[in-house]
Design an enzyme around this catalytic site. Structure first.
Site, PDB file in Angstrom:
ATOM      1  N   ASN A  18       0.875  -1.172   0.000  1.00 21.00           N
ATOM      2  CA  ASN A  18       0.000   0.000   0.000  1.00 21.00           C
ATOM      3  C   ASN A  18       0.912   1.222   0.000  1.00 21.00           C
ATOM      4  O   ASN A  18       1.480   1.582   1.019  1.00 21.00           O
ATOM      5  CB  ASN A  18      -0.894  -0.025   1.245  1.00 21.00           C
ATOM      6  CG  ASN A  18      -1.870   1.140   1.270  1.00 21.00           C
ATOM      7  OD1 ASN A  18      -1.837   2.006   0.387  1.00 21.00           O
ATOM      8  ND2 ASN A  18      -2.719   1.169   2.268  1.00 21.00           N
ATOM      9  N   HIS A  43     -13.063   2.224   0.174  1.00 21.26           N
ATOM     10  CA  HIS A  43     -13.069   1.182   1.220  1.00 21.26           C
ATOM     11  C   HIS A  43     -13.749  -0.101   0.714  1.00 21.26           C
ATOM     12  O   HIS A  43     -14.154  -0.940   1.515  1.00 21.26           O
ATOM     13  CB  HIS A  43     -13.854   1.620   2.485  1.00 21.26           C
ATOM     14  CG  HIS A  43     -13.165   2.644   3.333  1.00 21.26           C
ATOM     15  ND1 HIS A  43     -13.861   3.416   4.224  1.00 21.26           N
ATOM     16  CD2 HIS A  43     -11.866   3.004   3.450  1.00 21.26           C
ATOM     17  CE1 HIS A  43     -13.017   4.233   4.858  1.00 21.26           C
ATOM     18  NE2 HIS A  43     -11.803   4.005   4.394  1.00 21.26           N
ATOM     19  N   ARG A  69     -12.539  14.558   8.052  1.00 17.38           N
ATOM     20  CA  ARG A  69     -13.378  14.951   6.916  1.00 17.38           C
ATOM     21  C   ARG A  69     -14.800  15.288   7.352  1.00 17.38           C
ATOM     22  O   ARG A  69     -15.356  14.640   8.246  1.00 17.38           O
ATOM     23  CB  ARG A  69     -13.464  13.823   5.879  1.00 17.38           C
ATOM     24  CG  ARG A  69     -12.145  13.439   5.264  1.00 17.38           C
ATOM     25  CD  ARG A  69     -12.357  12.456   4.100  1.00 17.38           C
ATOM     26  NE  ARG A  69     -11.094  11.919   3.642  1.00 17.38           N
ATOM     27  CZ  ARG A  69     -10.789  10.611   3.646  1.00 17.38           C
ATOM     28  NH1 ARG A  69     -11.664   9.716   4.047  1.00 17.38           N
ATOM     29  NH2 ARG A  69      -9.612  10.222   3.225  1.00 17.38           N
ATOM     30  N   GLU A  84      -7.773  -5.807   5.240  1.00 19.15           N
ATOM     31  CA  GLU A  84      -7.661  -5.420   3.832  1.00 19.15           C
ATOM     32  C   GLU A  84      -6.486  -6.097   3.142  1.00 19.15           C
ATOM     33  O   GLU A  84      -6.563  -6.427   1.966  1.00 19.15           O
ATOM     34  CB  GLU A  84      -7.548  -3.887   3.725  1.00 19.15           C
ATOM     35  CG  GLU A  84      -8.905  -3.241   3.988  1.00 19.15           C
ATOM     36  CD  GLU A  84      -8.856  -1.721   4.118  1.00 19.15           C
ATOM     37  OE1 GLU A  84      -8.482  -1.260   5.209  1.00 19.15           O
ATOM     38  OE2 GLU A  84      -9.187  -1.038   3.155  1.00 19.15           O
ATOM     39  N   ARG A  99      -2.588  -2.089  -3.438  1.00 14.77           N
ATOM     40  CA  ARG A  99      -3.839  -1.397  -3.165  1.00 14.77           C
ATOM     41  C   ARG A  99      -3.904  -0.137  -4.042  1.00 14.77           C
ATOM     42  O   ARG A  99      -2.956   0.644  -4.079  1.00 14.77           O
ATOM     43  CB  ARG A  99      -3.906  -0.989  -1.700  1.00 14.77           C
ATOM     44  CG  ARG A  99      -5.163  -0.199  -1.413  1.00 14.77           C
ATOM     45  CD  ARG A  99      -5.140   0.427  -0.041  1.00 14.77           C
ATOM     46  NE  ARG A  99      -6.395   1.121   0.190  1.00 14.77           N
ATOM     47  CZ  ARG A  99      -6.499   2.277   0.833  1.00 14.77           C
ATOM     48  NH1 ARG A  99      -5.415   2.869   1.305  1.00 14.77           N
ATOM     49  NH2 ARG A  99      -7.666   2.835   1.007  1.00 14.77           N
TER      50      ARG A  99
END
Ligand code: ADP
Length: 394
Positions: A10, A180, A239, A382, A91
């Protein structure tokens, strides 16, 4: 013969996270991270079994970082020549309209990821750096891109389409891509398996620093809270999540802010951080419990938003069989889960307090037997999901 393994990478703008995964066994064999690439001093940490090796020193670029990581594999273990790596899984956040599943990376795929940089400006350029150097340094194995958006490529048109002028939306490819997705797919699949049913109407709440909700019917995503970018939807660490877009016009006109300033404000200086100064749920909760009204308000805004998504997704699906909590706050914050489920009590959703308070890394059910909806906690993984998706292509 050692079992087949996948190296999962990643790559961020100044970091590379990696994990060597045995996808069949579902285990991690080694993991690590390179941080502060391009800064004065970088940091590398490599874990293998009980051994943790750390290196501090400059890491000028991603190529240098990955070269040092490969050297650490040989020095600390497991030796790459003996690790039986059959693929490298990367990823990638933004796959746009091109990718509804994983893809073997060749020049054409790499070019598409490059073409998608305007839609994933914070992520795709950083992924490409990692992909480039990894393909160069590990040219003997296939590299597979696994996209965060792929699980949501099949969203019904009515969920993916914004009520924006069609010509503009088409020209600039503005639609709901979600994010996601790798986690939502993994966790919804695990929930199905846990409950022993494929025919489920379920909601997955991925509540980490970034946070998103998805509605999944019979294994297929039918709606999700992140949109064109990961900004839309739930209240997150930094956010805003959903906000009236007219706030942008207002800030341009009245505060004379630039697009970059508003982007930074909405993506990094808002959410829990913007409301309380702290983007970590633990800190916010501690302060709320100590009686700080603004911290309590932040939690209430967070919960109100979550509740609205659970309600609207239940209506969209025409019912609800299971809610699953995952990611940092979803897996660990029993108060948060209790507060949300308490708001669902009028619909017959009931939590088993004792089960909710158990701390565990295992998938588990936390609702009572007479609850109208089964409530689960399932740790997301993940890296394992990426490794397993990569394996399907090699
Ligand atoms: P990321 O989105 O960066 O992968 P994680 O899934 O690791 O984030 O989640 C990070 C968030 O999880 C933290 O910001 C924190 O608010 C929350 N979190 C982690 N552990 C706990 C805990 N024990 N209680 C409450 N919140 C927690």
């Amino acid at each position: 013969m050692t079992a087949a393994t996948v190296l999962v990478i990643n790559s961020g703008s100044s970091s590379i996270k990696y994990q060597l995964v045995d996808p069949a066994a579902g285990t991690s064999l080694a993991s690590g991270l390179v941080e502060r690439i391009g800064e004065e001093t970088g940091h590398i940490e490599h874990k293998y079994g009980e051994t943790v090796k750390e290196i501090d020193g400059p890491v000028p670029d991603h190529g240098d970082g990955l070269r040092k990581v490969l050297a650490l594999f040989d020095e600390v273990g497991p030796k790459l020549s003996e690790a039986n790596i059959v693929a490298v899984g990367h990823r990638v956040v933004q796959g746009g309209k091109y990718f509804s599943g994983p893809a073997i990376i060749d020049e054409a795929v790499e070019q598409k990821i490059r073409d998608l940089c305007p839609l994933g400006p914070l992520h795709n350029p950083a992924h490409l750096k990692g992909i480039d150097v990894a393909r160069e340094l590990m040219s003997n194995v296939p590299h597979v891109a696994v996209f965060d958006t792929a699980f949501f490529q099949g969203l019904p048109d009515e969920a993916a389409t914004y009520a924006l002028n069609k010509e503009v939306a088409d020209k600039y490819e503005i639609r709901r891509y979600g994010a996601h997705g790798t986690s939502h797919q993994f966790v919804s699949g695990a929930a199905s398996e846990f409950l022993g049913r494929d025919d489920l109407k379920q909601i997955v709440l991925h509540l980490g620093n970034g946070a998103s909700a998805s509605a999944v019917v019979n294994g297929k995503a039918v709606d999700t809270s992140m949109g064109l970018t990961p900004l839309e939807g739930l209240v997150m660490g930094g956010r805003t999540g959903d906000i009236d877009p007219a706030a942008v016009f207002h800030l341009v006109r009245e505060a004379k802010m630039s697009v970059e300033e508003i982007d930074n404000l909405f993506n990094k200086q808002s959410g829990l951080k913007g409301l309380t100064g702290d983007n970590d749920m633990r800190g916010v909760r501690e302060r709320a419990e100590a009686g700080e009204a603004q911290a309590r308000l932040a939690l209430d805004v967070y919960l109100h938003r979550l509740l609205k998504y659970v309600g609207s997704y239940t209506a969209v699906m025409g019912g609800l069989d299971a809610i699953t909590f995952t990611a940092g706050a979803g897996e660990n914050d029993s108060h948060l889960r209790a507060e949300l489920v308490a708001r669902l009590a009028p619909f017959g959703v009931k939590l088993d307090e004792e089960k909710n308070n158990v701390r565990s890394k295992e998938a588990r059910e936390i609702s009572t037997p007479d609850s109208t909806v089964r409530v689960l906690v399932i740790p997301t993984n993940e890296e394992l999901a990426i490794a397993r998706q990569a394996m399907t292509l090699v």
